[in-house]
Design an enzyme around this catalytic site. Structure first.
Site, PDB file in Angstrom:
ATOM      1  N   HIS A 236       0.534   0.588 -13.288  1.00  0.00           N
ATOM      2  CA  HIS A 236       1.191  -0.663 -13.697  1.00  0.00           C
ATOM      3  C   HIS A 236       2.696  -0.427 -13.819  1.00  0.00           C
ATOM      4  O   HIS A 236       3.114   0.565 -14.420  1.00  0.00           O
ATOM      5  CB  HIS A 236       0.597  -1.122 -15.032  1.00  0.00           C
ATOM      6  CG  HIS A 236       1.127  -2.442 -15.484  1.00  0.00           C
ATOM      7  ND1 HIS A 236       0.706  -3.642 -14.933  1.00  0.00           N
ATOM      8  CD2 HIS A 236       2.057  -2.754 -16.413  1.00  0.00           C
ATOM      9  CE1 HIS A 236       1.371  -4.631 -15.511  1.00  0.00           C
ATOM     10  NE2 HIS A 236       2.190  -4.124 -16.414  1.00  0.00           N
TER      11      HIS A 236
ATOM     12  N   ASN B 155       1.582   2.983  -2.633  1.00  0.00           N
ATOM     13  CA  ASN B 155       0.838   3.899  -3.515  1.00  0.00           C
ATOM     14  C   ASN B 155      -0.397   4.457  -2.811  1.00  0.00           C
ATOM     15  O   ASN B 155      -0.729   5.626  -2.975  1.00  0.00           O
ATOM     16  CB  ASN B 155       0.445   3.193  -4.814  1.00  0.00           C
ATOM     17  CG  ASN B 155       1.574   3.202  -5.835  1.00  0.00           C
ATOM     18  OD1 ASN B 155       1.930   4.249  -6.360  1.00  0.00           O
ATOM     19  ND2 ASN B 155       2.149   2.039  -6.094  1.00  0.00           N
TER      20      ASN B 155
ATOM     21  N   MET C 189      -4.697  -7.200  -6.740  1.00  0.00           N
ATOM     22  CA  MET C 189      -4.375  -8.435  -7.450  1.00  0.00           C
ATOM     23  C   MET C 189      -5.593  -9.272  -7.845  1.00  0.00           C
ATOM     24  O   MET C 189      -5.501 -10.495  -7.969  1.00  0.00           O
ATOM     25  CB  MET C 189      -3.425  -9.295  -6.606  1.00  0.00           C
ATOM     26  CG  MET C 189      -2.098  -8.616  -6.307  1.00  0.00           C
ATOM     27  SD  MET C 189      -1.185  -8.227  -7.805  1.00  0.00           S
ATOM     28  CE  MET C 189      -0.512  -9.841  -8.153  1.00  0.00           C
ATOM     29  N   ARG C 190      -6.719  -8.631  -8.043  1.00  0.00           N
ATOM     30  CA  ARG C 190      -7.885  -9.337  -8.564  1.00  0.00           C
ATOM     31  C   ARG C 190      -8.328  -8.641  -9.842  1.00  0.00           C
ATOM     32  O   ARG C 190      -8.160  -7.432  -9.981  1.00  0.00           O
ATOM     33  CB  ARG C 190      -9.040  -9.331  -7.569  1.00  0.00           C
ATOM     34  CG  ARG C 190      -8.808 -10.224  -6.356  1.00  0.00           C
ATOM     35  CD  ARG C 190      -8.886 -11.703  -6.740  1.00  0.00           C
ATOM     36  NE  ARG C 190      -8.643 -12.574  -5.614  1.00  0.00           N
ATOM     37  CZ  ARG C 190      -7.447 -12.956  -5.181  1.00  0.00           C
ATOM     38  NH1 ARG C 190      -6.344 -12.520  -5.791  1.00  0.00           N
ATOM     39  NH2 ARG C 190      -7.318 -13.765  -4.145  1.00  0.00           N
ATOM     40  N   ILE C 191      -8.886  -9.433 -10.768  1.00  0.00           N
ATOM     41  CA  ILE C 191      -9.360  -8.838 -12.008  1.00  0.00           C
ATOM     42  C   ILE C 191     -10.855  -8.560 -11.883  1.00  0.00           C
ATOM     43  O   ILE C 191     -11.641  -9.471 -11.587  1.00  0.00           O
ATOM     44  CB  ILE C 191      -9.037  -9.768 -13.203  1.00  0.00           C
ATOM     45  CG1 ILE C 191      -7.510  -9.830 -13.379  1.00  0.00           C
ATOM     46  CG2 ILE C 191      -9.698  -9.252 -14.478  1.00  0.00           C
ATOM     47  CD1 ILE C 191      -7.032 -10.841 -14.387  1.00  0.00           C
ATOM     48  N   LEU C 192     -11.223  -7.300 -12.059  1.00  0.00           N
ATOM     49  CA  LEU C 192     -12.633  -6.926 -11.912  1.00  0.00           C
ATOM     50  C   LEU C 192     -13.417  -7.377 -13.142  1.00  0.00           C
ATOM     51  O   LEU C 192     -12.901  -7.369 -14.270  1.00  0.00           O
ATOM     52  CB  LEU C 192     -12.742  -5.410 -11.721  1.00  0.00           C
ATOM     53  CG  LEU C 192     -12.103  -4.884 -10.428  1.00  0.00           C
ATOM     54  CD1 LEU C 192     -11.969  -3.367 -10.462  1.00  0.00           C
ATOM     55  CD2 LEU C 192     -12.896  -5.331  -9.200  1.00  0.00           C
TER      56      LEU C 192
ATOM     57  N   GLY D  73       0.788  -1.231   0.000  1.00  0.00           N
ATOM     58  CA  GLY D  73       0.000   0.000   0.000  1.00  0.00           C
ATOM     59  C   GLY D  73       0.820   1.280   0.000  1.00  0.00           C
ATOM     60  O   GLY D  73       0.349   2.313   0.464  1.00  0.00           O
TER      61      GLY D  73
HETATM   62  C1  GRF Z   1       3.239  -1.369  -7.576  1.00  0.00           C
HETATM   63  O1  GRF Z   1       4.462  -1.600  -8.202  1.00  0.00           O
HETATM   64  C2  GRF Z   1       2.152  -1.305  -8.604  1.00  0.00           C
HETATM   65  O2  GRF Z   1       2.544  -0.705  -9.804  1.00  0.00           O
HETATM   66  C3  GRF Z   1       1.855  -2.752  -8.831  1.00  0.00           C
HETATM   67  O3  GRF Z   1       1.932  -3.326  -7.545  1.00  0.00           O
HETATM   68  C4  GRF Z   1       2.807  -2.558  -6.734  1.00  0.00           C
HETATM   69  C5  GRF Z   1       2.045  -2.151  -5.514  1.00  0.00           C
HETATM   70  O4  GRF Z   1       2.866  -1.569  -4.543  1.00  0.00           O
HETATM   71  N1  GRF Z   1       0.618  -2.935  -9.531  1.00  0.00           N
HETATM   72  P1  GRF Z   1       2.221  -0.881  -3.269  1.00  0.00           P
HETATM   73  O5  GRF Z   1       1.304  -1.901  -2.588  1.00  0.00           O
HETATM   74  O6  GRF Z   1       1.469   0.336  -3.708  1.00  0.00           O
HETATM   75  O7  GRF Z   1       3.386  -0.536  -2.383  1.00  0.00           O
END
Ligand code: GRF
Length: 183
Positions: free
Chosen positions: A105, A13, A86-89, A11
């Site tokens: 991404h 991001n 990590m799930r596809i909607l 998390g």
């Molecule tokens: C990031 O690299 C994002 O681009 C990818 O998964 C990672 C998530 O990192 N889809 P975080 O959980 O935000 O630290």
């Protein structure tokens, strides 16, 4: 704009988006955090910043999405940021939020859709990597690109060091992309 962030892991991001939501003139407020696992470290930010959270394992995908859609409606959420989710909607879920779901991404799309982007870039001896914020459509990692950031790969880079470098740029890119959408 009331926003939900969907996560599955650390998390970083999410934390960065919360920080962004609190600056003056930010177009978004983060009002809901969704995770597909109670193990997601990022859920701690819900407590830390007093944001509502909801966890569903997605074992039954349809039931999970129905529950989440109800919650989004109840909380008046108008925008969704996927951040390491990590799930596809499903197609029907995405259609209900058409043009209102974005994802980050860790590659220069359309290169390296899906998983293990950094491993692939290193294996292929690429000179450049990066990250992309894009609209979520029914085709995985294929919606309209909003913004991209290029990161140079050095000879010494491993997939781990590259992931770190790219993540740092992700934290700049995601807020910039949201600004681009709303300003
Ligand atoms: C990031 O690299 C994002 O681009 C990818 O998964 C990672 C998530 O990192 N889809 P975080 O959980 O935000 O630290």
């Amino acid at each position: 704009i009331k926003t939900a962030v969907f996560i599955s892991g650390t998390g970083s991001n999410l934390k960065n988006l919360i920080k962004f939501s609190k600056i003056k003139n930010s177009p978004i407020s983060i009002d809901l955090i969704i995770s597909n696992t109670s193990k997601a470290k990022g859920l701690s930010f819900a407590n830390q910043f007093s944001i509502k959270k909801y966890v569903s394992s997605f074992k039954n995908h349809k039931t999970a999405e129905t529950k989440i859609l109800n919650l989004l409606k109840k909380e008046n959420i108008k925008f969704i940021c996927l951040a390491g989710f990590m799930r596809i909607l499903s197609r029907s879920f995405i259609k209900k939020f058409r043009g209102k779901i974005i994802n980050i991404h860790p590659s220069l799309l359309p290169k390296y859709k899906g998983l293990d982007t950094h491993i692939k870039a290193i294996q292929n001896k690429d000179k450049l990597a990066g990250c992309t914020v894009h609209l979520v459509t029914t085709k995985l990692d294929s919606g309209k690109i909003i913004l991209q950031k290029v990161v140079k790969i050095s000879k010494k880079d491993t997939s781990t060091s590259l992931a770190k470098k790219v993540l740092k740029q992700e934290h700049k890119l995601y807020p910039a992309a949201i600004k681009k959408i709303f300003n």
